[in-house]
Design a protein around this motif. Sequence first.
Motif, short mmCIF file in Angstrom:
data_model
loop_
_atom_site.label_atom_id
_atom_site.label_comp_id
_atom_site.label_asym_id
_atom_site.label_seq_id
_atom_site.Cartn_x
_atom_site.Cartn_y
_atom_site.Cartn_z
N ARG A 71 0.81 -1.15 -0.13
CA ARG A 71 0.12 0.04 -0.06
C ARG A 71 0.96 1.30 0.07
NH1 ARG A 71 -3.53 -2.89 3.48
NH2 ARG A 71 -2.63 -2.01 5.38
N ALA A 72 1.92 1.23 0.73
CA ALA A 72 3.08 2.29 0.82
C ALA A 72 3.42 2.53 -0.64
CB ALA A 72 4.07 2.25 1.83
N LYS A 73 3.78 1.54 -1.32
CA LYS A 73 4.55 1.84 -2.61
C LYS A 73 3.35 2.37 -3.59
CE LYS A 73 6.05 -2.49 -2.99
NZ LYS A 73 6.63 -3.66 -3.45
N LEU A 74 2.19 1.80 -3.61
CA LEU A 74 1.19 2.34 -4.46
C LEU A 74 0.89 3.71 -4.06
CD1 LEU A 74 -1.38 -0.82 -4.59
CD2 LEU A 74 0.15 -0.04 -6.36
N TYR A 75 1.04 4.19 -3.00
CA TYR A 75 0.43 5.52 -2.42
C TYR A 75 1.62 6.50 -3.04
CZ TYR A 75 -0.37 9.58 0.47
OH TYR A 75 -0.47 10.81 0.82
N ILE A 76 2.79 6.09 -2.72
CA ILE A 76 4.11 6.68 -3.31
C ILE A 76 3.85 7.10 -4.78
CG2 ILE A 76 6.53 6.86 -3.73
CD1 ILE A 76 6.64 5.57 -0.81
N LYS A 77 3.75 5.85 -5.58
CA LYS A 77 3.49 6.11 -7.07
C LYS A 77 2.39 6.88 -7.61
CE LYS A 77 3.08 3.04 -10.96
NZ LYS A 77 3.03 1.61 -11.68
N ASP A 78 1.32 6.53 -6.90
CA ASP A 78 0.02 7.52 -7.28
C ASP A 78 0.31 8.94 -6.98
OD1 ASP A 78 -2.86 7.80 -8.00
OD2 ASP A 78 -2.85 8.69 -5.97
N ARG A 79 0.86 9.38 -5.95
CA ARG A 79 1.16 10.72 -5.70
C ARG A 79 2.33 11.33 -6.41
NH1 ARG A 79 -2.71 12.74 -4.79
NH2 ARG A 79 -1.55 14.81 -4.32
#
Length: 86
Positions: A71-79
């Motif tokens: 979830r952290a990686k997805l959040y960073i990628k999205d932002r």
Amino acid sequence: TRSLCDWSSDVCSSDLCANFEVIDSLVRIMDGMAPVNQDAFVAMGIRGMSAIDYAESQGLPVGTVKSRFHRAKLYIKDRMNHEDIL
């Protein structure tokens, strides 16, 4: 966005400046992340802990820490995509 490198070209190459700007963006983005996901990202993504070691250190199931890291990686990628950093 503001530039972190305003130094002369002798001191700061454009690649180095770009790296500082990405790091600055990453730190800012991580400030908006859920703390449990941020902790997992720092431990496993930055410090290089294995999911098993991190899970044991936190008293959590391995699946839980893997999910938080994901979830952290997805959040960073999205932002980063949203802010046109990548």
